[in-house]
Design a protein around this motif. Structure first.
Motif, mmCIF file in Angstrom:
data_model
loop_
_atom_site.group_PDB
_atom_site.id
_atom_site.type_symbol
_atom_site.label_atom_id
_atom_site.label_comp_id
_atom_site.label_asym_id
_atom_site.label_seq_id
_atom_site.Cartn_x
_atom_site.Cartn_y
_atom_site.Cartn_z
ATOM 1 N N ILE A 22 0.815 -1.212 0.000
ATOM 2 C CA ILE A 22 0.000 0.000 0.000
ATOM 3 C C ILE A 22 0.849 1.263 0.000
ATOM 4 O O ILE A 22 0.321 2.361 -0.165
ATOM 5 C CB ILE A 22 -0.985 0.035 1.191
ATOM 6 N N ASN A 23 2.161 1.095 0.149
ATOM 7 C CA ASN A 23 3.078 2.229 0.047
ATOM 8 C C ASN A 23 3.834 2.246 -1.279
ATOM 9 O O ASN A 23 4.748 3.053 -1.458
ATOM 10 C CB ASN A 23 4.064 2.200 1.212
ATOM 11 N N GLY A 24 3.453 1.331 -2.187
ATOM 12 C CA GLY A 24 4.062 1.334 -3.509
ATOM 13 C C GLY A 24 5.237 0.409 -3.666
ATOM 14 O O GLY A 24 5.951 0.493 -4.675
ATOM 15 N N ALA A 25 5.475 -0.483 -2.711
ATOM 16 C CA ALA A 25 6.546 -1.465 -2.856
ATOM 17 C C ALA A 25 6.016 -2.672 -3.620
ATOM 18 O O ALA A 25 4.818 -2.981 -3.591
ATOM 19 C CB ALA A 25 7.079 -1.890 -1.497
ATOM 20 N N LEU A 26 6.913 -3.374 -4.288
ATOM 21 C CA LEU A 26 6.579 -4.602 -4.995
ATOM 22 C C LEU A 26 7.019 -5.788 -4.145
ATOM 23 O O LEU A 26 7.982 -5.692 -3.401
ATOM 24 C CB LEU A 26 7.258 -4.634 -6.362
ATOM 25 N N ASN A 27 6.318 -6.888 -4.256
ATOM 26 C CA ASN A 27 6.621 -8.062 -3.448
ATOM 27 C C ASN A 27 7.457 -9.074 -4.224
ATOM 28 O O ASN A 27 7.234 -9.295 -5.420
ATOM 29 C CB ASN A 27 5.340 -8.716 -2.952
ATOM 30 N N LEU A 28 8.391 -9.681 -3.525
ATOM 31 C CA LEU A 28 9.219 -10.764 -4.045
ATOM 32 C C LEU A 28 9.085 -11.881 -3.017
ATOM 33 O O LEU A 28 9.697 -11.831 -1.952
ATOM 34 C CB LEU A 28 10.676 -10.302 -4.179
ATOM 35 N N SER A 29 8.252 -12.870 -3.330
ATOM 36 C CA SER A 29 7.844 -13.795 -2.271
ATOM 37 C C SER A 29 7.616 -15.201 -2.781
ATOM 38 O O SER A 29 7.225 -15.420 -3.932
ATOM 39 C CB SER A 29 6.548 -13.285 -1.610
ATOM 40 N N VAL A 30 7.848 -16.147 -1.887
ATOM 41 C CA VAL A 30 7.388 -17.513 -2.089
ATOM 42 C C VAL A 30 5.857 -17.482 -2.179
ATOM 43 O O VAL A 30 5.197 -16.648 -1.545
ATOM 44 C CB VAL A 30 7.859 -18.395 -0.909
ATOM 45 N N MET A 31 5.300 -18.386 -2.956
ATOM 46 C CA MET A 31 3.841 -18.424 -3.121
ATOM 47 C C MET A 31 3.209 -19.040 -1.876
ATOM 48 O O MET A 31 2.794 -20.201 -1.853
ATOM 49 C CB MET A 31 3.479 -19.217 -4.367
ATOM 50 N N ASP A 32 3.118 -18.239 -0.841
ATOM 51 C CA ASP A 32 2.586 -18.690 0.433
ATOM 52 C C ASP A 32 1.701 -17.594 1.006
ATOM 53 O O ASP A 32 1.788 -16.429 0.603
ATOM 54 C CB ASP A 32 3.734 -19.016 1.398
ATOM 55 N N GLY A 33 0.839 -17.971 1.972
ATOM 56 C CA GLY A 33 0.001 -16.985 2.628
ATOM 57 C C GLY A 33 -0.835 -16.205 1.632
ATOM 58 O O GLY A 33 -1.373 -16.738 0.656
ATOM 59 N N TRP A 34 -0.953 -14.899 1.878
ATOM 60 C CA TRP A 34 -1.790 -14.043 1.027
ATOM 61 C C TRP A 34 -1.271 -13.938 -0.395
ATOM 62 O O TRP A 34 -2.047 -13.765 -1.340
ATOM 63 C CB TRP A 34 -1.902 -12.653 1.642
ATOM 64 N N TRP A 35 0.058 -14.039 -0.588
ATOM 65 C CA TRP A 35 0.652 -13.870 -1.910
ATOM 66 C C TRP A 35 0.197 -14.977 -2.854
ATOM 67 O O TRP A 35 0.075 -14.771 -4.069
ATOM 68 C CB TRP A 35 2.169 -13.852 -1.780
ATOM 69 N N ASP A 36 -0.091 -16.157 -2.313
ATOM 70 C CA ASP A 36 -0.523 -17.277 -3.131
ATOM 71 C C ASP A 36 -1.816 -16.955 -3.872
ATOM 72 O O ASP A 36 -2.039 -17.449 -4.977
ATOM 73 C CB ASP A 36 -0.715 -18.515 -2.241
ATOM 74 N N GLU A 37 -2.677 -16.136 -3.286
ATOM 75 C CA GLU A 37 -3.955 -15.830 -3.934
ATOM 76 C C GLU A 37 -3.982 -14.463 -4.617
ATOM 77 O O GLU A 37 -4.858 -14.209 -5.450
ATOM 78 C CB GLU A 37 -5.094 -15.904 -2.915
ATOM 79 N N MET A 38 -3.027 -13.586 -4.308
ATOM 80 C CA MET A 38 -3.103 -12.227 -4.853
ATOM 81 C C MET A 38 -1.994 -11.873 -5.842
ATOM 82 O O MET A 38 -2.044 -10.819 -6.479
ATOM 83 C CB MET A 38 -3.126 -11.200 -3.710
ATOM 84 N N TYR A 39 -0.989 -12.726 -5.982
ATOM 85 C CA TYR A 39 0.037 -12.491 -6.999
ATOM 86 C C TYR A 39 -0.587 -12.630 -8.382
ATOM 87 O O TYR A 39 -1.281 -13.604 -8.666
ATOM 88 C CB TYR A 39 1.175 -13.502 -6.831
ATOM 89 N N ASP A 40 -0.349 -11.638 -9.246
ATOM 90 C CA ASP A 40 -0.946 -11.686 -10.579
ATOM 91 C C ASP A 40 0.067 -11.527 -11.708
ATOM 92 O O ASP A 40 -0.309 -11.435 -12.877
ATOM 93 C CB ASP A 40 -2.058 -10.635 -10.712
ATOM 94 N N GLY A 41 1.363 -11.506 -11.370
ATOM 95 C CA GLY A 41 2.387 -11.382 -12.405
ATOM 96 C C GLY A 41 2.810 -9.957 -12.678
ATOM 97 O O GLY A 41 3.899 -9.730 -13.230
ATOM 98 N N ASP A 42 2.003 -8.988 -12.280
ATOM 99 C CA ASP A 42 2.345 -7.590 -12.509
ATOM 100 C C ASP A 42 2.518 -6.810 -11.212
ATOM 101 O O ASP A 42 2.778 -5.610 -11.242
ATOM 102 C CB ASP A 42 1.264 -6.900 -13.348
#
Length: 867
Positions: A610-630
Motif C-alpha cells: 500500500i506504500n508502492g513497494a513490490l513483493n518478491l515472495s514464495v507463493m505462500d500466505g496471502w501472496w498465493d492468492e493475490m500475486y498476478d504477475g504484474d
C-alpha cells in the motif's frame, strides 16, 4: 538509592486545553495523522524523545508550559477542532449502522496480544498486529467490537545485540498509570475485579484496564494487584513468557477471566452484552468453558450449554503447523479445573473438548486449537491457502469427510491502511487524484498518477528510511560497545538511488531469515554490482527460547559487519511498530521466503504494497492468492521430493536469479524486454524514470490496495461469520434456550443411533454405453436408517472427476429425495445426476445428519458412506 514506592503523577490540564487529555487517551491518534501531527508540533524534540507517545508528552509539560499552551489561541483552536472531530467520529453512524437488525449488537474479540501502537507494547508479531488492525478497522466501520486481552507488565522484550552479534533481551517494566489506559471501576470508585480460584486454596485476581481504540473498548486484565501472592502477580508479567503452568494460567485468565471482565464491563457501563464471541487463536479457548458454566448455573445441561455456546462462537486459527499450537497435559489442565474454576461443570467433559482422540493424536494431551474448533460452530483460517492447510491439519476431527469438506473456511487477513500507509503516500494520492480523505486513498485511480511524481515520491521515502537506518545503526553499534570514533562509516550507509529490499518479521526458523546467505559470494556480488547494485534492510526478533532463531540472527549480522558490504546491508535490532512505519514505505521490494505452506498469511508484504513497494515472495500466505504477475515476483518452490538442503539450495538460487535478471534490471530500466508478465519494452526514458517499474507500482496500488485492506477483512467477518453467528445464537437462546435444547437432543439421538445406518445398495439407471456431456441418469440407493427418521438425514450423491485410484476430485453434491418407505426402517432415495464435463466420472453416496441449526453437513462429524 532505590525507591521503595513508585507512582505516576497525572498532568492536570487547564480548562481551555483539557481536550488534549481526551485526544491523548483515545488511541485513534495512532492512525489519525492530523491528531498525531498536532501533538508533534507542540514540541517536536520532546515528541521524538518520548517515542511519539502523547500521554508521555503531556507528562513532560510543567505548569508554566501548560499555561503557555492554554494562552496560545492557535493551540486552543486546534484542540477544540480536533476534539469536535473526535466526538463526531465516535458518535456518527458508520458502515455497520447501515446494516439491518440481523447484525449483532456487540461482538467480543479475544486475543492474547494487540499491536495498536508502540506506545502500548502488548504485541510480539503478526498475530498482535493483526488483532490491532482488526480493532482499528472495526472502529472505522462502526462495528461494535469489545476487545479482550491481558496487560503484560513488561510487554514483549526489547532486543539488542552483543559485540559478537548475539541477541540480548531486556524487559523494561511498564507502569499502566503512565499508559493510555483507564481502570474500570465500580460505582463506588473501587477497582472492578475478576477472580479465579487456583489449586491449594489460592486465588488469581485481576484488575481490568480499558484502552479506547477509537470507538472500540479494549479490556486488558492485569494480575499484578494487591491480594495476589507473588506467583499470581507474575501471571501477566510477560507476553509469551514462561511455560507449563504459567502459560496455562495466562490462558485461563484470558479466556475465563476475560468473560468475567466482559460481564463486569456491561454491568458497570450499561453497554450491551456480546452476542458473538470471536476467539482469535486457541490461547483464549477457555472463554467457552466460562460461558458453559454460566449457562449450566442457569439450568442448562452440559450438552445444551455447549450447543448454545457453539452457536455464537467464531474461532480463527493462525498457525499452519501443529508445533505452533499450545498443548498441555490433560492431567495438568484437570489439576487447575478441579480447584473450582468451573463448579458444576464436569471436568471430564471439559477435558473432552481438547482431547486429541483422533488418528495420529495423543489422547493424554489437551490441544487448545482442538478445543477452539469444538467450541465454535464457525471457524476460519487467515488466507485461502491457509484454509486448505488447516482443513488438512484438523481433518481427523471430521473423519469420513473429504478434506475440502472440513468446516474451516478462510478470511484473508488485511492491514489497517490509515495506520500503515505513509502520510506522504496518502497526501500524494489525495493531491493527485482529489481523494476526499488523506488517510484512505482512492486506489482505483492509481493508474492516473504521473510517472515522474510517483518515482520522485519513492525516492523521498527511500531517503527517509535511510536517514532512520543510519540513526538506528549508529545507536545499535554504540550498544554493542563501539566507540564514537569508530562509527563515521554509518553516515554513508545505504544510497537513496539504489534498489532497496526489505525483510522484517519474527525469526522462527521456517521464515528462513538466512536463505539470502545460502551463497554468500553471490549475495555479495548482488550488493556490489557495478551497474545494478541492491541494498538490504533487515530486522526481526527471535523468541528468547529459540536458540536456532538467535543463531540465524547472529549469522546474518556477522555478514552485515563485513566492511566490504556493510554500506549495502544492515540489520536493525528491536523491530517494532515505529520502525515498521518507516521501513515499509522506504523499501522498493519486500522479500518473503518462508517454507511453503508454513506462512499462514504474512501481512508485512501487504503493508509494503500500500506504500508502492513490490513483493518478491514464495507463493505462500496471502501472496498465493493475490500475486498476478504484474505486482511483483514469485519465488519458485522446490519439488516436494527435495531434501531440506536441496530445497534451500534450489529456492535460494531462484531468489538470486530473480533479483539479478528481473528485479534489478527493471528497477534500473536496463531490461531489453519486459518480464514479470508485463508487455513491451522497459527502457527508462531520458528523465531517468523506469516506466515499467512505475507501471508495476501503480498497478499494485490499484489492484492490491482494496484487497489488502483491513476494512475489507472486517466486512468479510461481519457478513460471513458475525451475522450468521448472531442468528444462530439468537435461535439457540430463544424461548429459554429451547433452540439449544432441541439441537442438543437431536445431536444426542444422532450420535446414539448413527452406527445403525447402513447403505445397503446403490444402482444407476439410464446410463448409456457411451455416455456424453448433457446426458443424465438416475441414482437409486437403499438405506437402512434404523430408528432415525428420514427427515433427520440428508442422502447425497457426491460426484466429480475420478482418479486412477478411484478418488473423487472437483466434487459436487446432489441431494437425493425420499422416494419410498420400504418398511422396517428401510427407505429408497433417488435423484438425477447430469454429466457436465468430459473425462473419467465417478460418484459415491453418503448419509449425513440434517438439521436447520447445523452450519454445515460435516458439523457433527457423522457420516455413513456407501461401500
Amino acid at each position: 538509592m532505590k525507591a521503595i514506592r513508585r507512582f505516576t503523577v497525572r498532568t492536570v490540564l487547564p480548562e481551555s486545553i483539557s481536550g488534549l487529555g481526551t485526544l491523548a487517551a483515545n488511541l485513534r491518534w495512532s492512525w489519525h495523522e492530523p491528531t498525531a501531527r498536532f501533538f508533534r508540533e507542540l514540541d517536536p524534540e520532546t515528541w521524538a524523545a518520548v517515542r511519539e507517545d502523547p500521554v508521555a508528552l503531556l507528562g513532560t509539560f510543567d505548569r508554566a508550559r501548560l499555561d503557555a499552551l492554554a494562552a496560545d489561541e492557535r493551540v486552543v483552536e486546534g484542540v477544540g477542532r480536533l476534539s469536535a472531530e473526535l466526538r463526531d467520529y465516535l458518535t456518527e453512524p458508520r458502515w455497520y449502522q447501515g446494516l439491518d437488525g440481523s447484525a449483532p449488537q456487540a461482538i467480543a474479540y479475544f486475543s492474547p496480544e494487540y499491536g495498536i501502537t508502540a506506545a502500548l507494547p502488548q504485541y510480539s508479531g503478526g498475530l498482535g498486529i493483526l488483532a490491532g488492525d482488526h480493532l482499528k478497522a472495526a472502529s472505522d466501520l462502526g462495528v461494535p467490537i469489545i476487545g479482550v486481552g491481558l496487560l503484560y507488565e513488561a510487554g514483549y522484550f526489547k532486543q539488542s545485540l552483543s559485540r559478537d552479534a548475539w541477541q540480548q533481551e531486556t524487559y523494561p517494566v511498564l507502569d499502566p498509570h503512565g499508559l493510555p489506559l483507564t481502570m474500570l471501576r465500580e460505582d463506588d470508585g473501587t477497582p472492578a475485579m475478576v477472580t479465579l480460584p487456583l489449586p491449594d486454596g489460592r486465588h488469581l485476581r485481576a484488575h481490568i484496564w480499558r484502552a479506547d481504540v477509537g470507538r472500540v473498548p479494549l479490556l486488558l486484565l492485569d494480575a499484578d494487584v494487591p491480594g495476589n501472592d507473588d506467583a499470581a502477580r507474575a501471571i501477566t508479567d510477560r507476553l509469551y513468557g514462561g511455560g507449563g503452568d504459567h502459560r496455562l494460567q495466562q490462558e485461563l485468565l484470558l479466556g475465563m477471566g476475560g468473560v468475567k471482565a466482559l460481564r463486569a464491563y456491561s454491568r458497570i457501563t450499561g453497554n450491551p452484552a456480546p452476542e458473538v464471541f470471536h476467539t482469535n487463536e486457541g490461547h483464549a479457548g477457555f472463554l467457552g468453558v466460562e460461558r458453559i458454566r454460566e449457562l449450566m448455573d442457569a439450568g442448562l445441561s452440559w450438552s445444551e450449554a455447549l450447543t448454545a455456546v457453539r452457536s455464537s462462537t467464531v474461532f480463527t486459527t493462525h498457525t499452519p503447523v501443529p508445533a505452533g499450537i499450545d498443548r498441555f497435559e490433560s492431567l495438568q489442565v484437570a489439576h487447575f479445573l478441579r480447584a473450582g474454576l468451573a463448579p458444576g461443570v464436569p471436568t471430564e467433559d471439559i477435558l473432552s473438548l481438547g482431547r486429541e482422540d483422533y488418528a495420529g493424536g495423543d489422547p493424554a494431551t489437551f490441544n487448545m486449537a482442538v478445543m477452539g474448533l469444538r467450541l465454535a460452530q464457525r471457524a476460519n483460517g487467515v488466507a485461502k491457502l491457509h484454509g486448505r492447510v488447516s482443513r488438512g491439519m484438523f481433518a481427523g476431527l471430521w473423519a469420513g469427510f473429504d478434506t475440502e469438506e472440513v468446516p474451516i473456511g478462510s478470511v484473508t487477513n488485511g492491514v489497517h491502511v490509515p495506520t500503515w500507509v505513509d502520510p506522504q503516500v496518502a497526501e500524494f494520492v489525495r493531491g493527485s487524484l482529489g481523494s476526499s480523505d488523506a488517510a484512505e486513498p482512492d486506489w482505483s485511480r492509481a493508474d492516473e498518477l504521473p510517472d515522474e511524481d510517483v518515482w520522485a515520491l519513492r525516492r523521498r521515502l527511500r531517503s527517509q528510511l535511510i536517514a532512520d537506518v543510519r540513526d538506528r545503526l549508529r545507536s545499535s553499534w554504540l550498544k554493542r560497545g563501539a566507540a564514537e570514533a569508530e562509527l563515521a562509516w554509518t553516515n554513508g550507509v545505504l544510497d537513496p538511488d539504489v534498489l532497496t529490499i526489505g525483510f522484517a518479521r519474527r525469526v522462527p526458523t521456517y521464515k528462513r531469515l538466512t536463505l539470502m546467505l545460502r551463497d554468500p559470494a553471490r549475495l555479495k556480488a548482488l550488493l556490489l554490482h557495478p551497474e545494478r547494485p541492491i541494498q538490504l534492510v533487515i530486522a526481526g526478533k527471535s523468541h528468547p527460547a529459540d536458540e536456532a532463531g538467535k543463531k540465524m540472527i547472529q549469522d546474518l549480522v556477522r555478514f552485515t559487519d563485513d566492511p566490504a558490504v556493510r554500506h549495502r546491508i544492515v540489520f536493525l535490532p528491536n523491530y517494532d511498530m515505529r520502525m515498521a512505519r518507516t521501513l515499509f514505505p522506504g523499501c522498493d521490494v519486500w522479500l518473503n521466503n518462508p517454507l511453503r505452506p508454513l506462512e499462514a498469511c504474512g501481512t508485512s508484504g501487504m503493508k509494503a504494497a500500500i506504500n508502492g513497494a513490490l513483493n518478491l515472495s514464495v507463493m505462500d500466505g496471502w501472496w498465493d492468492e493475490m500475486y498476478d504477475g504484474d505486482n511483483g515476483w514469485a519465488i519458485p518452490t522446490a519439488p516436494a521430493s527435495a531434501s531440506p538442503e536441496e530445497r534451500d539450495d534450489i529456492e535460494a538460487a531462484a531468489l538470486y536469479a530473480l533479483i539479478e535478471n528481473s528485479v534489478a534490471p527493471r528497477f534500473y530500466g536496463h531490461e531489453e524486454t519486459a518480464g514479470a508478465g508485463a508487455a513491451g519494452p522497459s527502457q527508462e526514458t531520458g528523465d531517468g524514470v523506469p516506466r515499467q517499474w512505475v507501471r508495476m507500482i501503480k498497478h499494485t496500488l490499484a489492484e492490491l490496495g482494496p484487497k489488502v485492506s483491513a476494512e475489507r477483512m472486517v466486512q468479510d467477518y461481519v457478513n460471513g461469520l458475525y451475522v450468521p453467528a448472531a442468528g444462530s445464537g439468537r435461535a439457540a437462546s430463544r424461548g429459554d434456550f429451547a433452540g439449544a435444547r432441541e439441537l442438543a437432543d437431536f445431536t444426542r439421538r444422532m450420535r446414539a443411533a448413527w452406527s445403525d445406518i447402513v447403505v445397503e445398495h446403490v444402482d444407476s439407471v439410464g446410463i448409456s454405453e457411451e455416455p456424453r456431456i448433457g446426458d443424465e441418469f438416475r441414482v437409486n440407493t437403499y438405506i437402512r436408517l434404523g430408528g432415525i427418521e428420514p427427515s433427520d438425514v440428508a442422502v447425497q450423491a457426491v460426484h466429480g472427476s475420478v482418479s486412477e485410484s478411484d478418488e473423487l476430485t472437483g466434487t459436487s453434491v446432489t441431494e437425493l429425495s425420499l422416494a419410498e418407505n420400504l418398511g422396517e426402517g428401510r427407505y429408497l432415495f433417488s435423484g438425477k445426476l447430469h454429466l457436465e464435463r468430459p473425462g473419467a466420472f465417478g460418484y459415491g453416496v453418503r448419509v449425513v445428519p440434517r438439521h436447520a441449526s447445523l452450519a454445515s453437513d460435516a458439523e457433527l462429524g457423522l457420516v455413513t458412506n456407501a461401500g
